[in-house]
Design a protein around this motif. Sequence first.
Motif, PDB file in Angstrom:
ATOM      1  N   GLN A  52     -40.042 -46.861   3.103  1.00 32.64           N
ATOM      2  CA  GLN A  52     -40.173 -45.659   2.312  1.00 32.64           C
ATOM      3  C   GLN A  52     -41.268 -44.796   2.935  1.00 32.64           C
ATOM      4  N   VAL A  53     -41.017 -43.495   2.987  1.00 36.08           N
ATOM      5  CA  VAL A  53     -41.981 -42.543   3.528  1.00 36.08           C
ATOM      6  C   VAL A  53     -42.306 -41.547   2.415  1.00 36.08           C
ATOM      7  N   TYR A  54     -43.587 -41.494   2.067  1.00 31.23           N
ATOM      8  CA  TYR A  54     -44.064 -40.637   0.982  1.00 31.23           C
ATOM      9  C   TYR A  54     -44.759 -39.418   1.577  1.00 31.23           C
ATOM     10  N   PRO A  55     -44.470 -38.221   1.068  1.00 36.92           N
ATOM     11  CA  PRO A  55     -45.075 -37.004   1.625  1.00 36.92           C
ATOM     12  C   PRO A  55     -46.570 -36.927   1.334  1.00 36.92           C
ATOM     13  N   PHE A  56     -47.227 -36.014   2.011  1.00 33.83           N
ATOM     14  CA  PHE A  56     -48.649 -35.800   1.785  1.00 33.83           C
ATOM     15  C   PHE A  56     -48.911 -35.336   0.363  1.00 33.83           C
ATOM     16  N   ARG A  57     -50.004 -35.833  -0.189  1.00 27.40           N
ATOM     17  CA  ARG A  57     -50.489 -35.387  -1.486  1.00 27.40           C
ATOM     18  C   ARG A  57     -52.007 -35.357  -1.429  1.00 27.40           C
ATOM     19  N   THR A  58     -52.598 -34.517  -2.244  1.00 29.03           N
ATOM     20  CA  THR A  58     -54.049 -34.377  -2.217  1.00 29.03           C
ATOM     21  C   THR A  58     -54.725 -35.573  -2.875  1.00 29.03           C
ATOM     22  N   PHE A  59     -55.950 -35.826  -2.487  1.00 27.71           N
ATOM     23  CA  PHE A  59     -56.744 -36.897  -3.079  1.00 27.71           C
ATOM     24  C   PHE A  59     -58.193 -36.450  -3.147  1.00 27.71           C
ATOM     25  N   ASN A  60     -58.934 -37.091  -4.007  1.00 27.77           N
ATOM     26  CA  ASN A  60     -60.378 -36.878  -4.125  1.00 27.77           C
ATOM     27  C   ASN A  60     -61.082 -38.174  -3.772  1.00 27.77           C
ATOM     28  N   GLY A  61     -62.258 -38.075  -3.170  1.00 31.22           N
ATOM     29  CA  GLY A  61     -63.012 -39.276  -2.838  1.00 31.22           C
ATOM     30  C   GLY A  61     -62.635 -39.814  -1.473  1.00 31.22           C
ATOM     31  N   SER A  62     -62.981 -41.083  -1.253  1.00 32.18           N
ATOM     32  CA  SER A  62     -62.722 -41.729   0.028  1.00 32.18           C
ATOM     33  C   SER A  62     -61.365 -42.432  -0.006  1.00 32.18           C
ATOM     34  N   ILE A  63     -60.412 -41.900   0.729  1.00 35.95           N
ATOM     35  CA  ILE A  63     -59.077 -42.512   0.751  1.00 35.95           C
ATOM     36  C   ILE A  63     -59.141 -43.882   1.415  1.00 35.95           C
ATOM     37  N   GLU A  64     -60.007 -44.048   2.423  1.00 36.37           N
ATOM     38  CA  GLU A  64     -60.117 -45.358   3.072  1.00 36.37           C
ATOM     39  C   GLU A  64     -60.611 -46.415   2.082  1.00 36.37           C
ATOM     40  N   GLU A  65     -61.647 -46.102   1.322  1.00 39.29           N
ATOM     41  CA  GLU A  65     -62.163 -47.062   0.337  1.00 39.29           C
ATOM     42  C   GLU A  65     -61.103 -47.400  -0.709  1.00 39.29           C
ATOM     43  N   THR A  66     -60.408 -46.378  -1.182  1.00 40.60           N
ATOM     44  CA  THR A  66     -59.367 -46.610  -2.187  1.00 40.60           C
ATOM     45  C   THR A  66     -58.250 -47.465  -1.610  1.00 40.60           C
ATOM     46  N   PHE A  67     -57.824 -47.183  -0.380  1.00 41.68           N
ATOM     47  CA  PHE A  67     -56.771 -47.960   0.276  1.00 41.68           C
ATOM     48  C   PHE A  67     -57.207 -49.415   0.449  1.00 41.68           C
ATOM     49  N   ARG A  68     -58.444 -49.629   0.873  1.00 45.06           N
ATOM     50  CA  ARG A  68     -58.948 -50.992   1.046  1.00 45.06           C
ATOM     51  C   ARG A  68     -59.037 -51.730  -0.289  1.00 45.06           C
ATOM     52  N   ARG A  69     -59.314 -51.003  -1.357  1.00 46.19           N
ATOM     53  CA  ARG A  69     -59.468 -51.622  -2.674  1.00 46.19           C
ATOM     54  C   ARG A  69     -58.122 -51.961  -3.323  1.00 46.19           C
ATOM     55  N   ASN A  70     -57.138 -51.023  -3.268  1.00 35.77           N
ATOM     56  CA  ASN A  70     -55.900 -51.260  -4.026  1.00 35.77           C
ATOM     57  C   ASN A  70     -54.613 -50.912  -3.273  1.00 35.77           C
ATOM     58  N   LEU A  71     -54.725 -50.653  -1.978  1.00 32.54           N
ATOM     59  CA  LEU A  71     -53.561 -50.337  -1.129  1.00 32.54           C
ATOM     60  C   LEU A  71     -52.778 -49.114  -1.624  1.00 32.54           C
ATOM     61  N   LEU A  72     -53.403 -48.292  -2.470  1.00 33.08           N
ATOM     62  CA  LEU A  72     -52.762 -47.110  -3.059  1.00 33.08           C
ATOM     63  C   LEU A  72     -51.460 -47.493  -3.770  1.00 33.08           C
ATOM     64  N   ARG A  73     -51.463 -48.651  -4.385  1.00 34.56           N
ATOM     65  CA  ARG A  73     -50.277 -49.174  -5.070  1.00 34.56           C
ATOM     66  C   ARG A  73     -49.723 -48.182  -6.087  1.00 34.56           C
ATOM     67  N   SER A  74     -50.591 -47.444  -6.770  1.00 34.34           N
ATOM     68  CA  SER A  74     -50.126 -46.498  -7.784  1.00 34.34           C
ATOM     69  C   SER A  74     -49.357 -45.323  -7.175  1.00 34.34           C
ATOM     70  N   TRP A  75     -49.471 -45.114  -5.861  1.00 29.23           N
ATOM     71  CA  TRP A  75     -48.719 -44.051  -5.195  1.00 29.23           C
ATOM     72  C   TRP A  75     -47.303 -44.503  -4.837  1.00 29.23           C
ATOM     73  N   ILE A  76     -47.049 -45.789  -4.932  1.00 29.38           N
ATOM     74  CA  ILE A  76     -45.747 -46.346  -4.552  1.00 29.38           C
ATOM     75  C   ILE A  76     -44.786 -46.233  -5.736  1.00 29.38           C
ATOM     76  N   GLU A  77     -43.579 -45.802  -5.454  1.00 32.78           N
ATOM     77  CA  GLU A  77     -42.526 -45.725  -6.472  1.00 32.78           C
ATOM     78  C   GLU A  77     -42.408 -47.098  -7.141  1.00 32.78           C
ATOM     79  N   PRO A  78     -42.349 -47.166  -8.489  1.00 34.14           N
ATOM     80  CA  PRO A  78     -42.340 -48.465  -9.176  1.00 34.14           C
ATOM     81  C   PRO A  78     -41.305 -49.469  -8.657  1.00 34.14           C
ATOM     82  N   ARG A  79     -40.135 -49.026  -8.257  1.00 28.95           N
ATOM     83  CA  ARG A  79     -39.115 -49.983  -7.791  1.00 28.95           C
ATOM     84  C   ARG A  79     -39.481 -50.642  -6.462  1.00 28.95           C
TER      85      ARG A  79
END
Length: 176
Positions: A52-79
Amino acid sequence: MTHWLFGLAALLAAASAAAQPVLRYEPPKTFYRSAIAPPDDYSAKEFNAGLQVYPFRTFNGSIEETFRRNLLRSWIEPRFQEGSLAAPAEITAVKVAGAEAAFMARFVENIGTGLPRQHMRMVIVSGNAAALVDASAISMEAWQHVLPALNAMAATLAVSAGAARPKGKEPGAVKQ
């Protein structure tokens, strides 16, 4: 006065959305594209694996820290969201043409059937926006079979300046 400020805010928001970067890539040749979108969803023709390829979306804060913490799971389509992880993800910095930064996570999901589901997720950063590429396969055997196609697709990833997309064009996909 207030009406004018709301108009200005709407205009700035529209200009910001129009300026979003675009993730360009060549879809894997051994995958077919689903009609259901977003995200751009591809399934392997011969194995139980998906991309799956998700388009760009804006974020606040450190995306690297957030990715390391939770893999941006909430950005992934639930299915397509993973359940519990078998172990912490292995995260490395990677290079993507035109991106300010990119990180790849490899992890294994416990799916209850006794088979560990293989995953690879990339976050690609441009300014204050990020895009995701998420791949998974039902088993290590399936993963090993689709990995060459996924690596070939990853080599084509490139970030370009946002522009209005002509009608009928596939988001993200570009033929070279």
